[in-house]
Design a protein around this motif. Structure first.
Motif, short mmCIF file in Angstrom:
data_model
loop_
_atom_site.label_atom_id
_atom_site.label_comp_id
_atom_site.label_asym_id
_atom_site.label_seq_id
_atom_site.Cartn_x
_atom_site.Cartn_y
_atom_site.Cartn_z
N GLY A 361 0.80 -1.22 0.00
CA GLY A 361 0.00 0.00 0.00
C GLY A 361 0.83 1.26 0.00
N ASN A 362 2.12 1.16 0.32
CA ASN A 362 2.99 2.34 0.34
C ASN A 362 3.58 2.67 -1.03
N PHE A 363 3.35 1.85 -2.03
CA PHE A 363 4.04 2.02 -3.31
C PHE A 363 3.67 3.33 -4.00
N THR A 364 2.38 3.64 -4.03
CA THR A 364 1.94 4.91 -4.63
C THR A 364 0.96 5.61 -3.70
N LEU A 365 0.67 6.86 -4.01
CA LEU A 365 -0.28 7.63 -3.22
C LEU A 365 -1.67 7.00 -3.24
N LEU A 366 -1.97 6.27 -4.31
CA LEU A 366 -3.29 5.63 -4.46
C LEU A 366 -3.30 4.21 -3.91
N GLY A 367 -2.19 3.78 -3.31
CA GLY A 367 -2.06 2.38 -2.91
C GLY A 367 -2.87 1.96 -1.72
N SER A 368 -3.26 2.89 -0.86
CA SER A 368 -4.06 2.54 0.31
C SER A 368 -4.97 3.68 0.69
N VAL A 369 -6.03 3.35 1.41
CA VAL A 369 -6.97 4.36 1.89
C VAL A 369 -6.26 5.31 2.85
N ALA A 370 -5.33 4.78 3.64
CA ALA A 370 -4.60 5.62 4.60
C ALA A 370 -3.88 6.76 3.89
N ASN A 371 -3.23 6.46 2.77
CA ASN A 371 -2.52 7.49 1.99
C ASN A 371 -3.48 8.58 1.53
N LEU A 372 -4.63 8.16 1.02
CA LEU A 372 -5.61 9.11 0.50
C LEU A 372 -6.19 9.98 1.61
N ILE A 373 -6.38 9.39 2.78
CA ILE A 373 -6.90 10.16 3.92
C ILE A 373 -5.94 11.29 4.25
N VAL A 374 -4.65 10.99 4.30
CA VAL A 374 -3.65 12.01 4.63
C VAL A 374 -3.63 13.09 3.55
N ALA A 375 -3.61 12.67 2.28
CA ALA A 375 -3.53 13.64 1.17
C ALA A 375 -4.77 14.54 1.12
N GLU A 376 -5.95 13.95 1.30
CA GLU A 376 -7.19 14.73 1.22
C GLU A 376 -7.33 15.67 2.41
N ARG A 377 -6.93 15.19 3.59
CA ARG A 377 -7.02 16.05 4.78
C ARG A 377 -6.01 17.21 4.68
N ALA A 378 -4.84 16.92 4.13
CA ALA A 378 -3.84 17.97 3.95
C ALA A 378 -4.31 19.00 2.93
N ALA A 379 -4.97 18.53 1.87
CA ALA A 379 -5.45 19.44 0.82
C ALA A 379 -6.46 20.45 1.38
N LYS A 380 -7.25 20.04 2.36
CA LYS A 380 -8.21 20.96 2.98
C LYS A 380 -7.52 22.10 3.70
N ASP A 381 -6.26 21.88 4.09
CA ASP A 381 -5.48 22.92 4.75
C ASP A 381 -4.51 23.61 3.78
N GLY A 382 -4.73 23.40 2.49
CA GLY A 382 -3.91 24.06 1.49
C GLY A 382 -2.54 23.45 1.29
N ILE A 383 -2.36 22.20 1.72
CA ILE A 383 -1.06 21.51 1.58
C ILE A 383 -1.20 20.45 0.49
N THR A 384 -0.33 20.51 -0.50
CA THR A 384 -0.40 19.57 -1.62
C THR A 384 0.63 18.46 -1.47
N ILE A 385 0.16 17.23 -1.49
CA ILE A 385 1.05 16.06 -1.56
C ILE A 385 0.81 15.43 -2.92
N ASP A 386 1.71 15.69 -3.86
CA ASP A 386 1.47 15.18 -5.21
C ASP A 386 2.00 13.76 -5.37
N PHE A 387 1.60 13.13 -6.47
CA PHE A 387 1.90 11.72 -6.73
C PHE A 387 3.40 11.45 -6.69
N TRP A 388 4.19 12.27 -7.37
CA TRP A 388 5.62 11.99 -7.52
C TRP A 388 6.40 12.30 -6.24
N THR A 389 5.98 13.30 -5.49
CA THR A 389 6.64 13.59 -4.22
C THR A 389 6.48 12.40 -3.27
#
Length: 410
Positions: A361-389
């Protein structure tokens, strides 16, 4: 019969299964407002409506132990979060870190340990806003710390049956005790967390290679003292009973019921923390996979699968990791079930599947629900976690931790 030796029922079962898994893999049904839970429910209904399974067979296909365990853990974690317990613990831990590298290690270890016992997706929901608040107060770049939260939640959750939903399913399917499961996989999780810290450090030198100490800050912690203490004590007792060999589903739902006896929190707030969509998706997937098993995966077909040599730890690790990234880890575990049950040593094979499906699940940002939760919650605060980073850390970490797991379980 068709030229391929398949009858109409078998063709329908395969078509429904493939369509359901494609929808789950891409997260929706093209052209429709249908999410993963809806796709699983529609697939289950079609298996029944097309005569692949009877309604009674569909009821029996749903693993109520897994549903009960997950529901109970959701209620326990909801009480811990609403009481302020997580903020209190995290605030105490980060108060001891006076350097960015120590702060990173604290975030990784705290996230990993909590995820091992209290379901990683829920811990990501808790830790993400805390880390954002903390890094902003310290004037640090929040991105590497948030990526570390996602990575550590997956790695840490490998350790126990209650670490993540796929491990819960595996625990019930395999019959492996909580203690035996933990004994086998804690070393993998522990080394994995160490590698997580090292990789994030090495790949973000500007953030961590500094002699400048961090100022002392505190995480705002609003908590109900009695409720936090009660939730922590009930959770601790629950974990002890897990290790003593008590049925995990029974213990979890009893702990949840005990925590619902309160005058402090309105029930609707606790119910709002329950992920009904996940429970619905589980129920639907159990039926869809059972339909495929019943109609298509005959003893002869499963015997042919022996040619893939899934009894080989390396082969099973690779198949599980790839499948988990294609369709997500819970569907991958369910589709592997009939094949693993046919192996010479199914219990060891289930441990391999638990390890590989979680770490993959750690391979890509889409690999697990946990990854998406972090990315989506960060986006609400104006923080971008992009795929390649994410990928430049997640991909090497996945390869390294899978190698560790492969070595330890071989």
């Amino acid at each position: 019969m068709t030229d391929w030796g398949l009858n109409a029922t078998q063709i329908l079962a395969i078509a429904i299964f493939v369509a359901t898994y494609v929808a789950i893999a891409i997260g929706r049904m093209p052209g429709l407002r249908v999410d993963r839970a809806g796709a699983a429910l529609i697939g289950a209904a079609l298996m029944i409506g097309c005569g692949v399974l009877s309604l009674e067979d569909a009821y029996r296909a749903i693993d109520l132990d897994t549903i009960t365990l997950l529901l109970g853990m959701m209620i326990v974690v909801a009480n811990l979060r609403l009481s302020g317990f997580f903020r209190m613990v995290t605030g105490w831990a980060v108060g001891k870190a006076h350097h960015p590298a120590l702060l990173l290690a604290t975030v990784v270890v705290t996230t990993g340990v909590l995820s091992a016992f209290l379901v990683n997706d829920a811990i990501c929901l808790v830790m993400t806003p805390i880390v954002i608040t903390l890094t902003r107060a310290l004037d640090r770049n929040p991105v590497p710390y948030l990526i570390a939260v996602a990575l550590a939640s997956n790695v840490g959750s490998t350790a126990t049956i209650t670490g993540n939903p796929q491990n819960m399913i595996i625990g019930n399917l395999s019959g492996i005790s909580y203690g035996a499961f933990t004994t086998a996989l804690v070393p993998v999780a522990g080394l994995g967390l160490l590698v997580t810290i090292l990789l994030v450090l090495v790949l973000n030198p500007r953030e961590y290679l500094t002699r400048k100490a961090l100022p002392t800050v505190s995480v705002p912690a609003h908590y109900h003292g009695w409720l936090a203490a009660k939730s922590a004590l009930v959770s601790l007792a629950m974990i002890v009973l897990f290790f003593l060999g008590q049925p995990v589903a029974k213990v979890a739902i009893c702990a949840a019921a005990l925590l619902l006896l309160t005058r402090r929190i309105e029930p609707r707030k606790v119910y709002g923390e329950i992920d009904g969509q996940l429970l619905l998706m589980f129920a639907g997937l159990f039926v869809v996979v059972r339909g495929l098993e019943h109609a298509v995966l005959t003893k002869e077909v499963l015997a042919q699968a022996a040619h893939f040599d899934l009894g080989n730890v390396a082969a099973l690790t690779g198949v599980t990791a790839v499948l988990s990234n294609l369709v997500s880890n819970v569907p991958a575990v369910l589709v592997l079930k009939p094949f693993v049950e046919q192996l010479h040593d199914p219990q060891r094979a289930w441990l391999v599947v638990a390890m590989a499906s979680t770490l993959a699940g750690n391979f890509t940002l889409l690999g697990s629900v946990a990854n998406l939760i972090v990315a989506e919650r960060a986006a609400k605060d104006g923080i971008t976690i992009d795929f390649w980073t994410y990928f430049r850390i997640g991909a090497p970490l996945t390869i390294a931790t899978l190698a560790i797991g492969l070595h330890m379980l071989s």
